[in-house]
Design an enzyme around this catalytic site. Structure first.
Site, PDB file in Angstrom:
ATOM      1  N   ARG A  62       0.815  -1.220   0.000  1.00  0.00           N
ATOM      2  CA  ARG A  62       0.000   0.000   0.000  1.00  0.00           C
ATOM      3  C   ARG A  62       0.850   1.272   0.000  1.00  0.00           C
ATOM      4  O   ARG A  62       0.399   2.332  -0.429  1.00  0.00           O
ATOM      5  CB  ARG A  62      -0.911  -0.019   1.227  1.00  0.00           C
ATOM      6  CG  ARG A  62      -2.315   0.411   0.913  1.00  0.00           C
ATOM      7  CD  ARG A  62      -3.245   0.241   2.092  1.00  0.00           C
ATOM      8  NE  ARG A  62      -2.638   0.670   3.330  1.00  0.00           N
ATOM      9  CZ  ARG A  62      -2.814   0.050   4.497  1.00  0.00           C
ATOM     10  NH1 ARG A  62      -3.569  -1.007   4.584  1.00  0.00           N
ATOM     11  NH2 ARG A  62      -2.236   0.497   5.585  1.00  0.00           N
ATOM     12  N   TYR A 115     -16.930  19.697 -11.093  1.00  0.00           N
ATOM     13  CA  TYR A 115     -17.390  18.355 -11.491  1.00  0.00           C
ATOM     14  C   TYR A 115     -18.446  17.888 -10.478  1.00  0.00           C
ATOM     15  O   TYR A 115     -18.216  17.934  -9.262  1.00  0.00           O
ATOM     16  CB  TYR A 115     -16.170  17.436 -11.503  1.00  0.00           C
ATOM     17  CG  TYR A 115     -16.444  15.988 -11.772  1.00  0.00           C
ATOM     18  CD1 TYR A 115     -17.095  15.565 -12.920  1.00  0.00           C
ATOM     19  CD2 TYR A 115     -15.996  15.017 -10.866  1.00  0.00           C
ATOM     20  CE1 TYR A 115     -17.313  14.225 -13.160  1.00  0.00           C
ATOM     21  CE2 TYR A 115     -16.208  13.674 -11.106  1.00  0.00           C
ATOM     22  CZ  TYR A 115     -16.871  13.280 -12.252  1.00  0.00           C
ATOM     23  OH  TYR A 115     -17.084  11.948 -12.485  1.00  0.00           O
ATOM     24  N   ASP A 187      -8.446  21.153  -9.957  1.00  0.00           N
ATOM     25  CA  ASP A 187      -8.650  19.965 -10.788  1.00  0.00           C
ATOM     26  C   ASP A 187      -8.205  20.370 -12.193  1.00  0.00           C
ATOM     27  O   ASP A 187      -8.881  21.129 -12.882  1.00  0.00           O
ATOM     28  CB  ASP A 187     -10.137  19.569 -10.747  1.00  0.00           C
ATOM     29  CG  ASP A 187     -10.438  18.330 -11.591  1.00  0.00           C
ATOM     30  OD1 ASP A 187      -9.676  18.053 -12.544  1.00  0.00           O
ATOM     31  OD2 ASP A 187     -11.444  17.664 -11.307  1.00  0.00           O
ATOM     32  N   LYS A 212      -8.617  10.428 -17.788  1.00  0.00           N
ATOM     33  CA  LYS A 212      -8.912  11.155 -19.038  1.00  0.00           C
ATOM     34  C   LYS A 212      -7.673  11.143 -19.939  1.00  0.00           C
ATOM     35  O   LYS A 212      -7.245  10.096 -20.370  1.00  0.00           O
ATOM     36  CB  LYS A 212      -9.372  12.573 -18.714  1.00  0.00           C
ATOM     37  CG  LYS A 212     -10.366  12.676 -17.562  1.00  0.00           C
ATOM     38  CD  LYS A 212     -11.675  12.009 -17.841  1.00  0.00           C
ATOM     39  CE  LYS A 212     -12.619  12.176 -16.658  1.00  0.00           C
ATOM     40  NZ  LYS A 212     -13.740  11.239 -16.695  1.00  0.00           N
TER      41      LYS A 212
HETATM   42  C1  LIG Z   1     -13.294  17.405 -14.243  1.00  0.00           C
HETATM   43  C2  LIG Z   1     -13.331  16.021 -13.704  1.00  0.00           C
HETATM   44  N1  LIG Z   1     -12.695  15.763 -12.554  1.00  0.00           N
HETATM   45  C3  LIG Z   1     -12.700  14.528 -12.012  1.00  0.00           C
HETATM   46  C4  LIG Z   1     -13.353  13.492 -12.624  1.00  0.00           C
HETATM   47  C5  LIG Z   1     -13.382  12.158 -11.969  1.00  0.00           C
HETATM   48  O1  LIG Z   1     -12.599  11.224 -12.607  1.00  0.00           O
HETATM   49  P1  LIG Z   1     -12.895   9.656 -12.408  1.00  0.00           P
HETATM   50  O2  LIG Z   1     -13.996   9.309 -13.344  1.00  0.00           O
HETATM   51  O3  LIG Z   1     -11.606   9.013 -12.701  1.00  0.00           O
HETATM   52  O4  LIG Z   1     -13.312   9.461 -10.979  1.00  0.00           O
HETATM   53  C6  LIG Z   1     -14.026  13.701 -13.829  1.00  0.00           C
HETATM   54  C7  LIG Z   1     -14.723  12.591 -14.519  1.00  0.00           C
HETATM   55  O5  LIG Z   1     -15.482  12.776 -15.442  1.00  0.00           O
HETATM   56  C8  LIG Z   1     -14.030  15.008 -14.383  1.00  0.00           C
HETATM   57  O6  LIG Z   1     -14.684  15.286 -15.510  1.00  0.00           O
END
Ligand SMILES: Cc1ncc(COP(=O)(O)O)c(C=O)c1O
Length: 393
Positions: A62, A115, A187, A212
């Site tokens: 871990r 998000y 983010d 992504k």
């Molecule tokens: C801007 C943004 N941040 C975070 C995430 C979360 O990513 P995950 O799907 O890997 O949890 C997403 C997913 O669509 C996103 O669009």
């Protein structure tokens, strides 16, 4: 990225070179170019004394492996960070970062175009544990300044928001938040570290849904949090307490994907620009929400602060019956209907923009279709959009 960086064993490297070399240690692994995919829980120690001193590099699955170290090194180098923590999903990266920096009674400011699952974490989990979330309009710096007059533990934002693509003035947000003593976190999934590096602007943490563009092939989930000093140490502590580890195959696949990040982003950006310009010239589309497009909302901020644009943006249709917009999306053949983005494939989704915000109005009669432009030939994508728009009448 600042052209010169120092992440290949003391040698200065440019971004493409970093992507080709970062995290590699071939001679540590018998000359094999790539690091091994270490599947591990148990790590053996030579003797009891070493279990007491923990004086060996790896102590338990871990806490890190050669595979996770390789990816952490590469992301840290790209972000200009001291350390990176890997989480099992992008959402987990956002939530562990926020949770690490708050305690009961705190108040945090979160951008209103965040998000949606990050918002749900704030409104749900954080509320239950006595942390208040106040949302701010990304385009209203004056109100943001006023909100900072009350004690603020964290400021969390994205730029642009991933549904309606408002840009905020990132350097100003960071400077104001820091002056107020808040920890800042961005983010940065939309821009990738190739097009924006929050830490260079004084932001404390840069977070990615590596799911992504970093991984880039729509076949895994992963999150990264990069930062310096006490702040990343605190994130790592909470990450450890929560046991938020990423799985070895996903870590390896992300590293593999990142070797081509620059090549893919160049193509994503070029394709998106061609498609967005075509859409902007079509009278059936009311707005193209793509900060890289001259005249689009947030363009000046994007141009001032970012080195490029990814290929996620939205178009709007004003005053169209819902059924027409649904038919448009359903009629697309090359664009799949699906959430997420950052993979090689093109995607479209109809987004309920008016339901996802508290400080900003969204016209009820303006439908938002989010597009992710993949690595397809843009001429084919335009033909696809054109034939689907014929259904709008
Ligand atoms: C801007 C943004 N941040 C975070 C995430 C979360 O990513 P995950 O799907 O890997 O949890 C997403 C997913 O669509 C996103 O669009």
């Amino acid at each position: 990225m600042s052209d010169e960086s120092d992440a290949t064993g003391g040698r200065p490297a440019r971004v493409q070179t970093l992507l080709a070399h970062g995290g590699l240690d071939p001679h540590g692994y018998h000359g094999f170019v790539n690091p091994p995919v270490v599947h591990a829980s148990t790590v053996l120690y030579p003797d009891v004394e070493t279990t007491r001193t923990r004086a060996q590099r790896y102590t338990y699955g871990r806490s890190g492996t050669p595979t996770t170290d390789a990816l952490c090194d590469l992301v840290s180098a790209l972000e200009g960070a001291e350390k990176t923590v890997l989480a099992p999903t992008g959402l987990a990266a956002c939530t562990v970062a926020i949770a690490a920096m708050v305690k009961a009674g705190d108040r945090i400011l979160v951008v209103d175009n965040v998000y949606n699952p990050t918002r749900k974490f704030c409104d749900g989990f954080l509320t239950r544990f006595g942390v208040e979330t106040v949302y701010f309009d990304p385009t209203d710096l004056q109100t943001f300044r006023t909100l900072l007059e009350q004690p603020t533990a964290v400021v969390f934002f994205e730029a642009p928001g991933s549904v309606t693509f408002e840009m905020c003035d990132v350097p100003a947000i960071i400077a104001l938040a820091k002056a107020a003593g808040a920890v800042t976190m961005m983010d940065n999934s939309w821009a990738t570290p190739l097009f924006f590096r929050p830490l260079e602007h004084g932001c404390d943490l840069s977070i990615h849904a590596a799911t992504k563009y970093l991984a880039g092939h729509s076949d895994l989930l992963l999150g990264t949090v990069a930062g310096n000093g006490e702040v990343i140490a605190q994130v790592r502590k909470t990450w450890d307490e929560w046991g938020e580890n990423a799985a070895p195959d996903d870590v390896y696949m992300t590293l593999r994907g990142m070797r081509t990040l620059d090549v893919r982003m160049e193509r994503h950006q070029r394709n998106a620009r061609i498609v967005a310009e075509w859409l902007a010239a079509d009278s059936r589309v009311s707005r193209v929400l793509y900060p890289a497009l001259p005249g689009a909302p947030g363009h000046n901020l994007w141009k001032r602060d970012f080195d490029g644009a990814s290929s996620l943006f939205a178009i709007t249709f004003k005053g169209r019956p819902d059924a027409d917009v649904v038919t448009f999306v359903d009629s697309l053949r090359l664009f799949g209907i699906g959430y997420s983005w950052g993979g090689f494939e093109s995607l479209a989704t109809l987004q309920p923009a008016h339901a996802m915000r508290v400080t900003m109005d969204w016209p009820q009669d303006e439908a938002v279709v989010r597009l992710h432009v993949g690595l397809d030939d843009p001429a084919d994508l335009i033909e696809d959009l054109d034939q689907a728009m014929a259904h709008l009448g």
